[in-house]
Scaffold this motif. Structure first.
Motif, PDB file in Angstrom:
ATOM      1  N   ALA A  27       0.816  -1.208   0.000  1.00  9.24           N
ATOM      2  CA  ALA A  27       0.000   0.000   0.000  1.00  9.24           C
ATOM      3  C   ALA A  27       0.850   1.259   0.000  1.00  9.24           C
ATOM      4  O   ALA A  27       0.424   2.297  -0.486  1.00  9.24           O
ATOM      5  CB  ALA A  27      -0.941  -0.004   1.199  1.00  9.24           C
ATOM      6  N   GLY A  39      -1.680   0.174  -9.362  1.00  9.66           N
ATOM      7  CA  GLY A  39      -3.107   0.437  -9.331  1.00  9.66           C
ATOM      8  C   GLY A  39      -3.454   1.880  -9.063  1.00  9.66           C
ATOM      9  O   GLY A  39      -2.600   2.751  -8.896  1.00  9.66           O
ATOM     10  N   SER A  40      -4.735   2.143  -8.999  1.00 12.85           N
ATOM     11  CA  SER A  40      -5.220   3.506  -8.827  1.00 12.85           C
ATOM     12  C   SER A  40      -5.309   3.929  -7.359  1.00 12.85           C
ATOM     13  O   SER A  40      -5.614   5.082  -7.078  1.00 12.85           O
ATOM     14  CB  SER A  40      -6.597   3.637  -9.473  1.00 12.85           C
ATOM     15  OG  SER A  40      -7.497   2.729  -8.857  1.00 12.85           O
ATOM     16  N   ASP A  41      -5.030   3.014  -6.430  1.00 15.29           N
ATOM     17  CA  ASP A  41      -5.152   3.320  -5.005  1.00 15.29           C
ATOM     18  C   ASP A  41      -3.876   3.890  -4.398  1.00 15.29           C
ATOM     19  O   ASP A  41      -3.798   4.083  -3.185  1.00 15.29           O
ATOM     20  CB  ASP A  41      -5.560   2.066  -4.234  1.00 15.29           C
ATOM     21  CG  ASP A  41      -6.933   1.574  -4.630  1.00 15.29           C
ATOM     22  OD1 ASP A  41      -7.735   2.398  -5.113  1.00 15.29           O
ATOM     23  OD2 ASP A  41      -7.196   0.367  -4.472  1.00 15.29           O
ATOM     24  N   GLY A  42      -2.857   4.142  -5.240  1.00 14.28           N
ATOM     25  CA  GLY A  42      -1.623   4.725  -4.725  1.00 14.28           C
ATOM     26  C   GLY A  42      -0.643   3.720  -4.181  1.00 14.28           C
ATOM     27  O   GLY A  42       0.307   4.089  -3.505  1.00 14.28           O
ATOM     28  N   GLY A  43      -0.834   2.446  -4.452  1.00 18.80           N
ATOM     29  CA  GLY A  43       0.093   1.427  -3.980  1.00 18.80           C
ATOM     30  C   GLY A  43       1.399   1.455  -4.744  1.00 18.80           C
ATOM     31  O   GLY A  43       1.580   2.190  -5.713  1.00 18.80           O
TER      32      GLY A  43
END
Length: 86
Positions: free
Chosen positions: A19, A46-50
């Motif tokens: 993450a 990914g788009s979650d900032g991982g």
């Protein structure tokens, strides 16, 4: 999708997905304490900032405790490829 080419004998490609960049770096640091390793390469995950971190470890140059673990471990014989692996 094409399968990646295997690396030379005694080496393993390692992919870490975390993450945060700090979490990925901490795992890579632990691996470096056990194995000789290349410099890590990091990418967005990914788009979650991982963060996705790649490095190559040399299992022919291992330190303790990795040596003891490698000497006693056995392959499971099962292909553990994840559905989201590239």
């Amino acid at each position: 999708m094409n399968e990646p080419e295997p690396v030379s004998d005694g080496r393993a490609e390692v992919r870490i997905v975390a993450a945060s960049p700090d979490a990925a770096r901490q795992v890579a640091e632990i691996l470096r304490h056990c194995f000789a390793a290349t410099e890590q390469r990091s990418y967005p995950a990914g788009s979650d900032g991982g963060t996705r971190l790649h490095l190559t470890v040399d299992t022919t140059h291992v330190a303790e405790p990795a040596r003891a673990w490698l000497d006693t471990s056995q392959a499971s014989g099962q292909d553990r490829t994840q559905t989201d692996e590239v």
